[in-house]
Scaffold this motif. Sequence first.
Motif, PDB file in Angstrom:
ATOM      1  N   GLU A 214      26.196   7.081 -10.417  1.00 41.15           N
ATOM      2  CA  GLU A 214      25.115   7.044  -9.431  1.00 41.15           C
ATOM      3  C   GLU A 214      23.835   7.743  -9.892  1.00 41.15           C
ATOM      4  N   THR A 215      23.795   8.279 -11.089  1.00 41.46           N
ATOM      5  CA  THR A 215      22.634   9.031 -11.542  1.00 41.46           C
ATOM      6  C   THR A 215      21.419   8.124 -11.704  1.00 41.46           C
ATOM      7  N   ALA A 216      20.266   8.596 -11.219  1.00 40.68           N
ATOM      8  CA  ALA A 216      19.023   7.843 -11.406  1.00 40.68           C
ATOM      9  C   ALA A 216      18.711   7.739 -12.898  1.00 40.68           C
ATOM     10  N   VAL A 217      18.161   6.604 -13.325  1.00 39.93           N
ATOM     11  CA  VAL A 217      17.935   6.350 -14.751  1.00 39.93           C
ATOM     12  C   VAL A 217      17.015   7.395 -15.370  1.00 39.93           C
ATOM     13  N   PHE A 218      15.935   7.739 -14.664  1.00 38.34           N
ATOM     14  CA  PHE A 218      14.973   8.709 -15.190  1.00 38.34           C
ATOM     15  C   PHE A 218      14.925   9.961 -14.316  1.00 38.34           C
ATOM     16  N   ALA A 219      16.081  10.457 -13.906  1.00 34.33           N
ATOM     17  CA  ALA A 219      16.125  11.628 -13.029  1.00 34.33           C
ATOM     18  C   ALA A 219      15.497  12.844 -13.688  1.00 34.33           C
ATOM     19  N   ASN A 220      15.554  12.898 -15.039  1.00 37.31           N
ATOM     20  CA  ASN A 220      14.982  14.046 -15.752  1.00 37.31           C
ATOM     21  C   ASN A 220      13.457  13.999 -15.816  1.00 37.31           C
ATOM     22  N   LEU A 221      12.843  12.926 -15.302  1.00 34.68           N
ATOM     23  CA  LEU A 221      11.377  12.848 -15.267  1.00 34.68           C
ATOM     24  C   LEU A 221      10.805  13.362 -13.950  1.00 34.68           C
ATOM     25  N   SER A 222      11.653  13.804 -13.056  1.00 37.04           N
ATOM     26  CA  SER A 222      11.187  14.237 -11.742  1.00 37.04           C
ATOM     27  C   SER A 222      10.259  15.450 -11.865  1.00 37.04           C
ATOM     28  N   ALA A 223       9.056  15.327 -11.332  1.00 35.20           N
ATOM     29  CA  ALA A 223       8.069  16.413 -11.364  1.00 35.20           C
ATOM     30  C   ALA A 223       7.067  16.191 -10.244  1.00 35.20           C
ATOM     31  N   ASP A 224       6.392  17.252  -9.829  1.00 37.42           N
ATOM     32  CA  ASP A 224       5.464  17.184  -8.703  1.00 37.42           C
ATOM     33  C   ASP A 224       4.030  17.412  -9.147  1.00 37.42           C
ATOM     34  N   MET A 225       3.082  16.931  -8.328  1.00 38.96           N
ATOM     35  CA  MET A 225       1.663  17.184  -8.562  1.00 38.96           C
ATOM     36  C   MET A 225       1.353  18.626  -8.178  1.00 38.96           C
ATOM     37  N   GLN A 226       0.706  19.341  -9.075  1.00 35.83           N
ATOM     38  CA  GLN A 226       0.465  20.766  -8.854  1.00 35.83           C
ATOM     39  C   GLN A 226      -0.711  21.038  -7.929  1.00 35.83           C
ATOM     40  N   SER A 227      -1.729  20.185  -7.983  1.00 32.68           N
ATOM     41  CA  SER A 227      -2.945  20.461  -7.223  1.00 32.68           C
ATOM     42  C   SER A 227      -3.640  19.160  -6.827  1.00 32.68           C
ATOM     43  N   LEU A 228      -4.281  19.165  -5.657  1.00 34.07           N
ATOM     44  CA  LEU A 228      -5.053  17.999  -5.232  1.00 34.07           C
ATOM     45  C   LEU A 228      -6.290  17.792  -6.098  1.00 34.07           C
ATOM     46  N   TRP A 229      -6.664  18.827  -6.856  1.00 35.64           N
ATOM     47  CA  TRP A 229      -7.806  18.695  -7.765  1.00 35.64           C
ATOM     48  C   TRP A 229      -7.512  17.708  -8.902  1.00 35.64           C
ATOM     49  N   GLU A 230      -6.256  17.343  -9.046  1.00 33.26           N
ATOM     50  CA  GLU A 230      -5.888  16.363 -10.078  1.00 33.26           C
ATOM     51  C   GLU A 230      -6.198  14.927  -9.681  1.00 33.26           C
ATOM     52  N   ILE A 231      -6.518  14.703  -8.424  1.00 28.80           N
ATOM     53  CA  ILE A 231      -6.734  13.331  -7.955  1.00 28.80           C
ATOM     54  C   ILE A 231      -7.809  12.591  -8.744  1.00 28.80           C
ATOM     55  N   PRO A 232      -8.995  13.215  -9.004  1.00 26.73           N
ATOM     56  CA  PRO A 232      -9.992  12.487  -9.821  1.00 26.73           C
ATOM     57  C   PRO A 232      -9.461  12.096 -11.202  1.00 26.73           C
ATOM     58  N   TYR A 233      -8.649  12.967 -11.784  1.00 24.63           N
ATOM     59  CA  TYR A 233      -8.105  12.666 -13.108  1.00 24.63           C
ATOM     60  C   TYR A 233      -7.080  11.534 -13.010  1.00 24.63           C
ATOM     61  N   ILE A 234      -6.332  11.479 -11.907  1.00 23.56           N
ATOM     62  CA  ILE A 234      -5.364  10.396 -11.704  1.00 23.56           C
ATOM     63  C   ILE A 234      -6.099   9.058 -11.549  1.00 23.56           C
ATOM     64  N   VAL A 235      -7.254   9.098 -10.879  1.00 20.31           N
ATOM     65  CA  VAL A 235      -8.078   7.886 -10.764  1.00 20.31           C
ATOM     66  C   VAL A 235      -8.522   7.422 -12.152  1.00 20.31           C
ATOM     67  N   LEU A 236      -8.998   8.379 -12.964  1.00 20.34           N
ATOM     68  CA  LEU A 236      -9.407   8.047 -14.329  1.00 20.34           C
ATOM     69  C   LEU A 236      -8.238   7.487 -15.126  1.00 20.34           C
ATOM     70  N   MET A 237      -7.076   8.084 -14.934  1.00 20.96           N
ATOM     71  CA  MET A 237      -5.880   7.608 -15.617  1.00 20.96           C
ATOM     72  C   MET A 237      -5.556   6.167 -15.218  1.00 20.96           C
ATOM     73  N   GLY A 238      -5.705   5.850 -13.928  1.00 23.40           N
ATOM     74  CA  GLY A 238      -5.481   4.488 -13.466  1.00 23.40           C
ATOM     75  C   GLY A 238      -6.420   3.504 -14.137  1.00 23.40           C
ATOM     76  N   VAL A 239      -7.679   3.911 -14.314  1.00 20.95           N
ATOM     77  CA  VAL A 239      -8.663   3.050 -14.970  1.00 20.95           C
ATOM     78  C   VAL A 239      -8.260   2.788 -16.423  1.00 20.95           C
ATOM     79  N   VAL A 240      -7.874   3.851 -17.124  1.00 19.39           N
ATOM     80  CA  VAL A 240      -7.480   3.711 -18.535  1.00 19.39           C
ATOM     81  C   VAL A 240      -6.259   2.801 -18.675  1.00 19.39           C
ATOM     82  N   ILE A 241      -5.266   3.013 -17.827  1.00 20.29           N
ATOM     83  CA  ILE A 241      -4.046   2.210 -17.931  1.00 20.29           C
ATOM     84  C   ILE A 241      -4.310   0.768 -17.481  1.00 20.29           C
ATOM     85  N   GLY A 242      -5.268   0.568 -16.588  1.00 19.80           N
ATOM     86  CA  GLY A 242      -5.678  -0.796 -16.265  1.00 19.80           C
ATOM     87  C   GLY A 242      -6.198  -1.528 -17.485  1.00 19.80           C
ATOM     88  N   GLY A 243      -6.960  -0.808 -18.318  1.00 19.96           N
ATOM     89  CA  GLY A 243      -7.413  -1.392 -19.580  1.00 19.96           C
ATOM     90  C   GLY A 243      -6.258  -1.696 -20.513  1.00 19.96           C
TER      91      GLY A 243
END
Length: 577
Positions: A214-243
């Motif tokens: 029953e173990t999740a395939v990527f259970a060892n990747l579980s991690a949380d967002m540390q700060s809401l200040w990361e949101i702009p960087y996540i947006v930038l990351m979305g743009v890069v990965i869209g490319g």
Amino acid sequence: MLEKIRQYFIFGDSAAKLYGLAILTGLLASLIIIALRLFIDYGQIVLFPSGVVDDFANLSWHWIVGLPIVGGLLIGLLLTGLKPEERNTGVVHVIERLTSHEGRLPWQNAIRQFIGASIALMTGHSVGREGPSVHLGAASGSQLASFLDLPNNSVRILVACGSAAAIAASFNTPIAGVIFAMEVIMMEYHIASFLPIILASVTGTVISRVTFGETAVFANLSADMQSLWEIPYIVLMGVVIGGLATLFIRSLDFFSQLFKQRPFWLRTTFAGVLVGLAGLFMPDVMGMSYNAISGISMNQIALSALLMLMLLKLFLSTACVGLGIPGGLIGPTLVVGASAGAALGVIGASFFPDLSSSMTFYAVIGMCAMMGATLKAPLAALMAMLELTGNPNIILPGMLAIVFSSLVNHDYFKQDALFLKLLRTRGLDFRNDPVTQTLRRISVANAMQRNFIIMSRHISTQAAVHALDSNPDWVLIKEDREPVALMPAGDLARAVSTEEQEEMDLMQIPANRRNVHKISLHTSLHEAVQSLESHHVEALYVTRMTAPMIERTYGILTRETIESHYQLPYAVTVKHQ
């Protein structure tokens, strides 16, 4: 006995039969996926000197170079001499058969998929297992439906059930399996097909968990967002990965056209050469590369290695599939996204060490964004990451990254979904408008009019009077044992009341006769509309072979009847599905 069972599934209670068949489809699909996975694993155990699955890193250089070349040559020789449609495999093949053949998948293609994918993954080709799993799961539903002689709208649902069970069994993700089947395979959400697909997905997950745990395939990747200040960087990351998603799709298009006029075995062998040479520099790009994702979770991969893994995996996986290797692309999108996300996480941490989350967090977000943008399946990607990691905290940043990666890929660069792009490359037109969706969900068997009589063109007036005693709505006129026209029974009644002769010619009496053409009982209303248009007729008579050389007529279908099913309110049309 078998004929009675088939008639029950054609005319019986629609919901009851689909729920039972959905569970059976989920069982069949999951068993086939388990067989594929075990076959590949034990094949590598026997083949590799170390006897360890996916142990490409510890192979000697001649094994790394030689394995994919030999694998590509074997696949090429296996498929050489076949027509292009006989070589078609994977998710694109499933969508193609749903579009053009109402979900009837040939069992021969499924066998070639099983053997070809097994050889490819055993020998290290940079492809995924999930695409072949979807094909095999869908084929199990299609073959079950064909065995029971089900109408085509039921075939489509069982194909989706098999696809959902395949994804659920491969990833241990029941919700993602359902969403994938609706969003990528069926490309619609509808309650009539939702419930059986859920049952199939749950069944596939249960069988998979009994076998692999029953173990999740990527259970060892579980991690949380540390700060809401990361949101702009996540947006930038979305743009890069869209490319990156755009580059992925264009790379696949490029390799699909490369050496197209060359012998097929030469193209697949060339794919093996590319993988072998790249494996000398980075063995992690060989096979599914899920071990590399495990390395990311333990922060064991440097930035330069992440960037190399991202680029090599992107080009090698698209090269393999584009050149004809019967593997999947879902897994590679996850690896490319995880590498890109982890690399951006490392870069972000170097600038804002106090605000940045871990590399594993960004790897998960990268997987979300890449899969969602490439497949044009945002919900499936989000649910897959939620279940693969067992971490609900990735939903908010994952949604944000998927939105911006999809905007860049689909709106800015105007790229279609990966599988639809491949479908259109093959010259196939894909229609999925609301009217088409509605008509495909309704079988001819549930829409046809059954109150009719069959009469010869030349008939006695007394026989006509006797036939009208059953109060039919329609009269199907036969000449030389073949139906030639359809007319309202009311017109025959008026003619009988004024006829003075003992014999009548039904093609000469005053009546509103309609040209007719034959259609199978298994078809959907969408196919019925196409038949009316292609044969330039005004009505269809519905038949089915009940025994060799014995054909029975079951009903009548007019254009007005078909139109009523997509003009009526939603609640009314659901009853006929």
